[in-house]
Write a protein that holds these residues in place. Structure first.
Motif, PDB file in Angstrom:
ATOM      1  N   TYR A 111       0.853  -1.185   0.000  1.00  0.00           N
ATOM      2  CA  TYR A 111       0.000   0.000   0.000  1.00  0.00           C
ATOM      3  C   TYR A 111       0.890   1.236   0.000  1.00  0.00           C
ATOM      4  O   TYR A 111       1.840   1.340   0.777  1.00  0.00           O
ATOM      5  N   TYR A 112       0.552   2.161  -0.910  1.00  0.00           N
ATOM      6  CA  TYR A 112       1.345   3.376  -1.086  1.00  0.00           C
ATOM      7  C   TYR A 112       0.469   4.614  -0.876  1.00  0.00           C
ATOM      8  O   TYR A 112      -0.695   4.639  -1.274  1.00  0.00           O
ATOM      9  N   LEU A 113       1.060   5.639  -0.286  1.00  0.00           N
ATOM     10  CA  LEU A 113       0.468   6.976  -0.303  1.00  0.00           C
ATOM     11  C   LEU A 113       0.950   7.653  -1.574  1.00  0.00           C
ATOM     12  O   LEU A 113       2.143   7.615  -1.889  1.00  0.00           O
ATOM     13  N   ALA A 114       0.035   8.258  -2.335  1.00  0.00           N
ATOM     14  CA  ALA A 114       0.407   8.896  -3.599  1.00  0.00           C
ATOM     15  C   ALA A 114      -0.306  10.226  -3.748  1.00  0.00           C
ATOM     16  O   ALA A 114      -1.465  10.373  -3.350  1.00  0.00           O
ATOM     17  N   TYR A 115       0.402  11.209  -4.334  1.00  0.00           N
ATOM     18  CA  TYR A 115      -0.193  12.517  -4.610  1.00  0.00           C
ATOM     19  C   TYR A 115       0.579  13.183  -5.745  1.00  0.00           C
ATOM     20  O   TYR A 115       1.727  12.811  -6.031  1.00  0.00           O
ATOM     21  N   PRO A 116      -0.032  14.155  -6.434  1.00  0.00           N
ATOM     22  CA  PRO A 116       0.639  14.800  -7.567  1.00  0.00           C
ATOM     23  C   PRO A 116       1.885  15.564  -7.126  1.00  0.00           C
ATOM     24  O   PRO A 116       1.926  16.127  -6.019  1.00  0.00           O
ATOM     25  N   ARG A 117       2.874  15.597  -7.976  1.00  0.00           N
ATOM     26  CA  ARG A 117       4.087  16.357  -7.664  1.00  0.00           C
ATOM     27  C   ARG A 117       3.780  17.840  -7.447  1.00  0.00           C
ATOM     28  O   ARG A 117       4.445  18.508  -6.655  1.00  0.00           O
ATOM     29  N   SER A 118       2.773  18.324  -8.158  1.00  0.00           N
ATOM     30  CA  SER A 118       2.420  19.738  -8.028  1.00  0.00           C
ATOM     31  C   SER A 118       1.842  20.079  -6.660  1.00  0.00           C
ATOM     32  O   SER A 118       1.739  21.249  -6.302  1.00  0.00           O
ATOM     33  N   ARG A 119       1.463  19.049  -5.875  1.00  0.00           N
ATOM     34  CA  ARG A 119       0.835  19.281  -4.570  1.00  0.00           C
ATOM     35  C   ARG A 119       1.760  18.941  -3.414  1.00  0.00           C
ATOM     36  O   ARG A 119       1.332  18.917  -2.254  1.00  0.00           O
ATOM     37  N   GLN A 120       3.034  18.687  -3.683  1.00  0.00           N
ATOM     38  CA  GLN A 120       3.927  18.207  -2.639  1.00  0.00           C
ATOM     39  C   GLN A 120       4.193  19.240  -1.541  1.00  0.00           C
ATOM     40  O   GLN A 120       4.602  18.868  -0.436  1.00  0.00           O
ATOM     41  N   ASP A 121       3.962  20.506  -1.816  1.00  0.00           N
ATOM     42  CA  ASP A 121       4.180  21.539  -0.799  1.00  0.00           C
ATOM     43  C   ASP A 121       2.900  21.913  -0.055  1.00  0.00           C
ATOM     44  O   ASP A 121       2.912  22.832   0.770  1.00  0.00           O
ATOM     45  N   SER A 122       1.805  21.216  -0.321  1.00  0.00           N
ATOM     46  CA  SER A 122       0.544  21.506   0.352  1.00  0.00           C
ATOM     47  C   SER A 122       0.644  21.209   1.847  1.00  0.00           C
ATOM     48  O   SER A 122       1.002  20.088   2.241  1.00  0.00           O
ATOM     49  N   PRO A 123       0.330  22.173   2.721  1.00  0.00           N
ATOM     50  CA  PRO A 123       0.370  21.912   4.171  1.00  0.00           C
ATOM     51  C   PRO A 123      -0.577  20.788   4.585  1.00  0.00           C
ATOM     52  O   PRO A 123      -0.267  20.021   5.504  1.00  0.00           O
ATOM     53  N   LEU A 124      -1.725  20.668   3.906  1.00  0.00           N
ATOM     54  CA  LEU A 124      -2.680  19.620   4.242  1.00  0.00           C
ATOM     55  C   LEU A 124      -2.098  18.245   3.934  1.00  0.00           C
ATOM     56  O   LEU A 124      -2.207  17.314   4.743  1.00  0.00           O
ATOM     57  N   ILE A 125      -1.480  18.108   2.772  1.00  0.00           N
ATOM     58  CA  ILE A 125      -0.893  16.823   2.399  1.00  0.00           C
ATOM     59  C   ILE A 125       0.295  16.493   3.295  1.00  0.00           C
ATOM     60  O   ILE A 125       0.476  15.335   3.715  1.00  0.00           O
ATOM     61  N   LYS A 126       1.102  17.491   3.621  1.00  0.00           N
ATOM     62  CA  LYS A 126       2.237  17.253   4.518  1.00  0.00           C
ATOM     63  C   LYS A 126       1.762  16.756   5.878  1.00  0.00           C
ATOM     64  O   LYS A 126       2.353  15.828   6.462  1.00  0.00           O
ATOM     65  N   ALA A 127       0.698  17.355   6.401  1.00  0.00           N
ATOM     66  CA  ALA A 127       0.168  16.945   7.702  1.00  0.00           C
ATOM     67  C   ALA A 127      -0.354  15.518   7.645  1.00  0.00           C
ATOM     68  O   ALA A 127      -0.121  14.712   8.557  1.00  0.00           O
ATOM     69  N   PHE A 128      -1.048  15.191   6.556  1.00  0.00           N
ATOM     70  CA  PHE A 128      -1.585  13.835   6.425  1.00  0.00           C
ATOM     71  C   PHE A 128      -0.461  12.820   6.269  1.00  0.00           C
ATOM     72  O   PHE A 128      -0.498  11.742   6.881  1.00  0.00           O
ATOM     73  N   GLU A 129       0.530  13.140   5.459  1.00  0.00           N
ATOM     74  CA  GLU A 129       1.636  12.208   5.236  1.00  0.00           C
ATOM     75  C   GLU A 129       2.379  11.930   6.546  1.00  0.00           C
ATOM     76  O   GLU A 129       2.695  10.773   6.859  1.00  0.00           O
ATOM     77  N   GLN A 130       2.650  12.967   7.311  1.00  0.00           N
ATOM     78  CA  GLN A 130       3.339  12.771   8.581  1.00  0.00           C
ATOM     79  C   GLN A 130       2.536  11.869   9.506  1.00  0.00           C
ATOM     80  O   GLN A 130       3.080  10.954  10.144  1.00  0.00           O
ATOM     81  N   TRP A 131       1.227  12.092   9.567  1.00  0.00           N
ATOM     82  CA  TRP A 131       0.374  11.292  10.450  1.00  0.00           C
ATOM     83  C   TRP A 131       0.309   9.838  10.007  1.00  0.00           C
ATOM     84  O   TRP A 131       0.486   8.928  10.832  1.00  0.00           O
TER      85      TRP A 131
END
Length: 307
Positions: free
Chosen positions: A268-288
């Motif tokens: 199982y992988y977490l995946a998101y667009p490269r254009s969204r890698q600096d999103s604070p929401l995605i960063k928070a989710f990835e860390q969690w």
């Protein structure tokens, strides 16, 4: 290789003219003069070397080539407009749109969602489920959990955990029959599985070197979550992924009658667009979620070595 495209203003002027059927109405829409629109259309025709429209007394009429070109431009502009609106909306809201496999959502993610929300109360989570691989340029999602043998091409992917197969069932299943002592004893029971995971039983039985049981027999369900529920309801023994039944094993709602565990090539992988890698929401989710999966693996390893 650089793109060789006509001037953007000329494309906009022609698309508006063809759609409105009038140089005047196109000029009003674009907030320019009729002469400017006419010059842009003429410029585009010269650039292409193709006659796109005919100037008539009461408006314009597109040629067959012009009508086809206008339709292509309209579709492209519609896509640009829609994606622009989505990006602008995301820049001002706090909604995180997540796409998950159904069983991952039901058996793993939702039971842990309260912990994410407690740490990030400013983030609203919107969940959709599907077995189809995400297309970030078309699907209205910020990130996804992807199940498979490889990450999604073109996306930033992070492995969360692998798949470990194990047969589990309700302890109540053994009220009228003794539990299996070895893999071949599974012939006495109904095998349960998801229609999307038809290789799980054959793979496990192959590793166990059991050739007397048809791994494709038994009851099949639309997704693994339904198959797990069938096992809880004492319909048979399900080939489960360890990560999705750990809580049931701890509470005794399910038991693992045989010790063999089989690791697959999938993960199982977490995946998101490269254009969204600096999103604070995605960063928070990835860390969690990385912390959650690491804790899950650590707990599982401790339980395996416990007496």
């Amino acid at each position: 290789m650089s793109r060789r495209l006509p001037p953007l203003n000329a494309l906009r002027a022609f698309e508006a003219t063809a759609r409105n059927g009038s140089l005047t109405r196109a000029a009003q829409e674009l907030s320019v003069t009729q002469g400017a629109v006419s010059r842009h259309v003429t410029q585009l025709e010269s650039w292409l070397g193709v006659r796109l429209c005919l100037r008539l007394r009461r408006g314009i009429e597109t040629t067959p080539q012009g009508a086809a070109y206008a339709a292509t431009l309209r579709s492209a502009f519609d896509q640009i407009e829609a994606q622009t609106q989505r990006l602008r909306a995301r820049s001002i809201d706090n909604t995180l749109r997540i796409k998950l496999p159904p069983t991952f959502a039901i058996r793993w993610f939702v039971p842990r969602l309260a912990r994410f929300h407690a740490l990030n109360r400013h983030i609203d989570v919107q969940i959709t489920t599907s077995h189809q691989q995400v297309e970030f340029d078309r699907d209205d999602v910020d990130l996804c959990i992807h199940s498979g043998a490889a990450p999604i091409p073109g996306a930033l992917c992070r492995k969360l955990f692998g798949e470990i197969l194990m047969p589990v069932c309700s302890p109540g299943l053994f009220k009228s029959a003794p539990p299996p002592q070895e893999p071949a004893d599974l012939a006495r029971f109904v095998l349960l599985c998801s229609m999307h995971r038809g290789e799980d039983w054959p793979d496990w039985l192959g590793t166990a070197q059991v050739k007397t049981i048809d791994g494709n027999s038994g009851l099949k369900f639309e997704n693994s979550a339904l198959a797990y529920q069938a096992a809880i309801d004492e319909l048979g023994i399900v080939m489960a992924q360890r990560a999705f039944v750990e809580d049931d094993l701890r509470t005794g709602r399910l038991v693992a009658p045989l010790p063999l565990r089989v690791q697959t090539k999938n993960a199982y992988y977490l995946a998101y667009p490269r254009s969204r890698q600096d999103s604070p929401l995605i960063k928070a989710f990835e860390q969690w979620i990385v912390q959650e999966t690491a804790q899950m693996e650590e707990t599982a390893q401790m339980e395996e070595v416990a007496p």
